[in-house]
Design a protein around this motif. Structure first.
Motif, short mmCIF file in Angstrom:
data_model
loop_
_atom_site.label_atom_id
_atom_site.label_comp_id
_atom_site.label_asym_id
_atom_site.label_seq_id
_atom_site.Cartn_x
_atom_site.Cartn_y
_atom_site.Cartn_z
N CYS A 32 1.16 -3.08 -10.62
CA CYS A 32 0.09 -2.13 -10.35
C CYS A 32 0.62 -1.07 -9.39
N CYS A 35 -1.97 -1.07 -6.04
CA CYS A 35 -2.04 -2.14 -5.03
C CYS A 35 -0.77 -2.99 -5.02
N CYS A 49 -7.27 -5.00 -8.55
CA CYS A 49 -8.01 -3.81 -8.10
C CYS A 49 -8.61 -2.99 -9.24
ZN ZN Z 1 -3.96 -3.26 -8.43
#
Ligand code: ZN
Lengths: 136, 390
Positions: A32, A35, A49
């Motif tokens: 990701c 995050c 997230c």
């Molecule tokens: Zn994330």
């Protein structure tokens, strides 16, 4: 290669990059970009997230066996010739856990904590499956 | 408002080609209504437990055939619930909804599974694919037994349990099954040697530690607890309930042994009941594989974490033991009837609380705690029942 009778992974558009990399014998992990989560298995959004801003990182291909089980019977017919099959959960250095098989290893020699490395088998022209073997 | 189970009926778990799905369904539906002592037209809703791998029967149930065939003239609505092995738990939750909203005073919850007419290869395929990921698990030859073998192996590594310790769980479960006319293993106890000498399927699981697929069926009749109290007959009163989700895919779970899920769901259920784990006379654990019998005791707080195998190895949990657990036998000691194992667990719990469990009867069984699960233990659904109104 097309006589491969065992089930092939049902590839999703969002997991295609994993299998493309596997075809060139490279293990990759979805990440990701918002995050920094490392995501397995690949999804359309980050499970932490919900960001859709996703990328891929190269994995070292090294890990250790968290758990294993040697299967002697009860598999579907296409797997019967492969018995015994060493099933394993491998913890990659990058912090994800994968279901795989341990290959190039006697079933009596496999152990929890064993250091392993990825090895690919080209099962069809399109698909290479990542397996793990004892680290050299 | 709380609920009580006032009627049960069941057919023996068996592989019997002479029994049909509708034959069993008819028998258990009528049986549970009669056992409850009510009129068929008093049934206000029929909430069916989804039969796994049997699409025609699932459709019959989903589209209202049961109250029609049985002429249940007071039935206000029907549905099927599907959460795999936890379907019966969800049927009870749905029954509570009908009862709480005054839509029904009495709810019928039936289940039937026939697997003996399904080709073996189809069943292996169903149990290999249904709970496993088609991309990340299935291509590696993972089976249900293999996935649970992996977890059992790691549990032994962490806890120090030996293969003999784990085999003792199956000896106890088969011990209960041997005393139960409803078990496919009635009259067939096994010794530690029998288990250890049975074929190795997926290490460390021997064939006797794996599930034997069979046919069966059962039904529950549920009502409001105040109606049950007025009827003045023994019943299983729901005291408290709690549940936790662990995840769909075994390899991705952080709660590998479900210990945390057993702990938190049991704490919720016991809190609702206003009781402690020490008040429980019986622990009924539906995990389908022996290690869950150990980790549930750890989660419940009966023993410290990692010690769950010890009371089983010491013979305390089986017939004659001081810590009776899983008198229903679990799938290992009873035969696996798909989504029906949890149905059989609730029925056995009712029998124990009513004092009708025969040779398996737990002495003065006043309170029981029961955990069911679906998928490959994707959840732990824990309920405390008592034999008297709360
Ligand atoms: Zn994330």
């Amino acid at each position: 290669m097309s006589d491969y009778k065992k089930p092939l992974p049902k590839i999703q558009p969002y997991s295609q990059a994993f299998w493309d990399a596997a075809k060139s014998h490279q293990l990759v992990i979805q990440t990701c970009s918002d995050c920094d989560a490392r995501i397995f298995f690949p999804r359309q959004q980050c499970p932490k997230c919900w960001s859709e801003n996703l990328d891929w990182m190269k994995a070292s291909g090294k890990g250790e066996i968290y758990a294993f089980s040697v299967t002697y019977e009860g598999v579907e017919q296409p797997f019967a010739d492969d018995l015994p099959i060493i099933l394993a959960w491998v913890d990659l250095e990058e912090g994800i856990r994968m279901q795989t098989n341990i290959v190039d290893c006697d079933p009596d020699d496999v152990s929890i904590g064993m250091q392993v490395e990825v090895t690919f088998q080209d099962v069809t022209d399109e698909i290479s499956l990542p397996f793990f073997r004892p680290a050299k | 408002m709380s609920i009580a189970i006032i009627g049960v009926a069941e057919v023996p778990t068996a592989r019997d080609p002479d029994r049909t799905r509708w034959g069993i369904l008819r028998e258990v539906c009528m049986g549970a209504v009669r056992d409850a002592g009510i009129d068929k037209n008093d049934v206000g809703a029929v909430i069916s437990v989804n039969p796994m791998a049997q699409p025609d029967l699932a459709l019959d149930m989903a589209l209202g055939r049961i109250p029609e065939v049985l002429g249940m003239e007071g039935c206000k609505d029907i549905c099927v619930v599907n959460a795999g092995g936890a379907s019966t738990t969800n049927a009870l939750r749905m029954a509570k909804y009908f009862i709480d909203n005054n839509q029904a005073d009495y709810v019928l919850i039936p289940h039937t599974t026939i697997q003996s007419d399904i080709p073996n290869e189809t069943l292996i395929n169903f149990f290999a694919t249904a709970p496993l990921d088609p991309q990340w698990e299935y291509p590696y030859g993972v089976t249900f037994n293999g996935a649970m073998g992996l977890i059992t192996n790691r549990y032994m590594h962490d806890s120090g349990a030996t293969m003999e310790d784990m085999a003792a769980v199956t000896v106890a479960l088969r011990g209960w099954g041997a005393l139960d006319e409803m078990s496919i293993f009635h009259g067939k106890p096994v010794t530690l040697d029998d288990v250890m000498n049975s074929r190795m399927v997926s290490t460390p699981l021997h064939s006797k530690e794996c599930n034997f697929l069979a046919d069966g069926g059962g039904a529950l009749l549920v009502t409001r607890s105040d109606i049950a109290r007025e009827m003045g007959k023994p019943a299983a009163y729901e005291y408290g309930h709690g549940t936790r989700f662990t995840g769909a895919t075994p390899v991705l779970r952080s709660d590998v042994y479900f210990t945390k899920a057993y702990r938190e769901s049991s704490q919720d259920a016991l809190k609702g009941a206003g009781l402690s784990i020490d008040d429980m006379d019986l622990r009924q654990i539906y995990g389908a594989y022996p290690f869950t019998q150990c980790t549930a005791l750890e989660g419940y707080g009966v023993v410290p974490e990692g010690d769950g195998y010890k009371p089983w190895a010491e013979g305390r949990c089986g017939p004659g033991g001081d810590l009776p657990c899983t008198t229903m036998g679990d799938a290992t000691g009873r035969g696996h009837t798909g989504s029906g194992v949890s149905m059989a667990f609730y029925i056995d719990t009712v029998r124990q609380l009513r004092g009708e469990a025969g040779r398996r009867q737990v002495k003065d069984c006043e309170h029981a705690i029961i955990s069911t699960s679906g998928g490959s233990v994707m959840n732990t659904c824990t309920t405390v029942f008592g034999r008297s109104p709360k």
